[in-house]
Design an enzyme around this catalytic site. Sequence first.
Site, mmCIF file in Angstrom:
data_model
loop_
_atom_site.group_PDB
_atom_site.id
_atom_site.type_symbol
_atom_site.label_atom_id
_atom_site.label_comp_id
_atom_site.label_asym_id
_atom_site.label_seq_id
_atom_site.Cartn_x
_atom_site.Cartn_y
_atom_site.Cartn_z
ATOM 1 C CG HIS A 28 -2.055 -0.926 0.941
ATOM 2 N ND1 HIS A 28 -3.275 -1.099 1.317
ATOM 3 C CD2 HIS A 28 -1.913 -2.528 1.679
ATOM 4 C CE1 HIS A 28 -4.162 -1.982 1.157
ATOM 5 N NE2 HIS A 28 -2.598 -3.089 1.095
ATOM 6 C CD GLN A 50 -8.166 -0.361 3.780
ATOM 7 O OE1 GLN A 50 -7.250 -0.281 3.541
ATOM 8 N NE2 GLN A 50 -9.047 -1.067 4.091
ATOM 9 C CD GLU A 106 -5.982 -7.934 6.193
ATOM 10 O OE1 GLU A 106 -4.895 -7.794 6.424
ATOM 11 O OE2 GLU A 106 -6.653 -6.846 5.025
ATOM 12 C CG ASP A 139 0.166 -6.039 4.015
ATOM 13 O OD1 ASP A 139 -0.525 -5.318 2.610
ATOM 14 O OD2 ASP A 139 -0.992 -6.667 4.388
#
Length: 415
Positions: free
Chosen positions: A58, A151, A212, A308
């Site tokens: 990200h 998101q 997740e 990540d």
Amino acid sequence: MHIVNARLRQRSELYRLETDNGVFSAITAQDAPIKATEGQLDAGGKLLCAPFIEPHIHLDAALTAGEPAWNESGTLFEGIERWGERKPMLSEADIRARVLKTLNLLIGNGVQFVRTHADTSDPSLVGLKTLCALRDELKDKIDIQVVAFPQDGLLSYPGGDRLMEEALEIGADVVGGIPHFEYTRELGVASMKRVIELAMKYDRLVDVHCDEIDDPNSRFLEVLACEALFNDLGSRVTASHTVAMHSYDNAYCSKLFLLLKRSGINFISCPTESIHLQGRFDTYPKRRGVTRVKELNEAGINVCFAEDSIFDPWYSLGNGKLLRTLDFGLHICQMMGYKDFSQALSLITDNSARTLNIEDRYGIEVGKPASFNLLEGEDDYSVLRNQGDVLLSVRHGKTIMQREPARIITPPWIG
């Protein structure tokens, strides 16, 4: 550029490699070490492998940990809350400065391909616009794929679907999703169908933050895999994280793996981040909260590792070193056999290339771009065990990073 005395992965001989106009023109085995002549690069028996790939990061959030507050609970959901507080502070200049610093870290550690998520739960889409602009500006230095990532939910966030289409019109390369964060299971299922529909409409890849969460009832992976299978999109679809799989019972997983294998979808695991974020609601026994990497790999399902985050609301460490992620990942996933070690680099190279759909221009083969890393070590095992440095990174025949190997000075008391 001509390279001599190089070792290649899974091979015992030394090799000579020749390039022409930034492309590998010849790769031949050597009978013995040879003396490099002027203009030749002597690899000195070190491992030459394809460039590292960061398939899930990200960049829009990189280097923002603690701004304006720290994630004190260490949970995924507080991370999302903290990021929501940081988003109003975003600007093109802010994002650009942080992204360039982060890319320098990655390039300095042998990464030449990046897939980054860009938050589309922001009416300005400043993060996505900036990342798409940087992708185009830096294309001669690094390959970047931009994921339009909702998101706060594709269907739960007000105008989320419209913003996703706008992001794809702007030029995002990949359609993202986050079904477990939608308000209801019905919305999560609908979001997976919508993601596949948009991917087909705009001819884009798919990469979903899927399940997740530690909840064993979060089963959106089966929906994503089914939609990929029914629409013949498997190789273009990726399920990232899938950490709920750690909490699925084995009977369900035995059925699920048949679907996953048939669908042909790819998987990305972020082991250092997942083991940090997951299991936060457990006392003991405490779950690792990482997807079944070993089982996926043994089933012939494509899976790769990613970092990540680098110093953001979800993970306050990170340094761009994929070899660190690989080391942690093999430990966490209990992939500690010699066979695992001897093929370890595939988890941050070849498998990632398959995930990003770049196999046609990736790898140490005649006719492909002369892009590679020279590593401190002679094979996967020695590089992994010693956490060998990336000594040289070459892109299309041009050196983009070089460092000298460390020199060990023997203390006098050793004799």
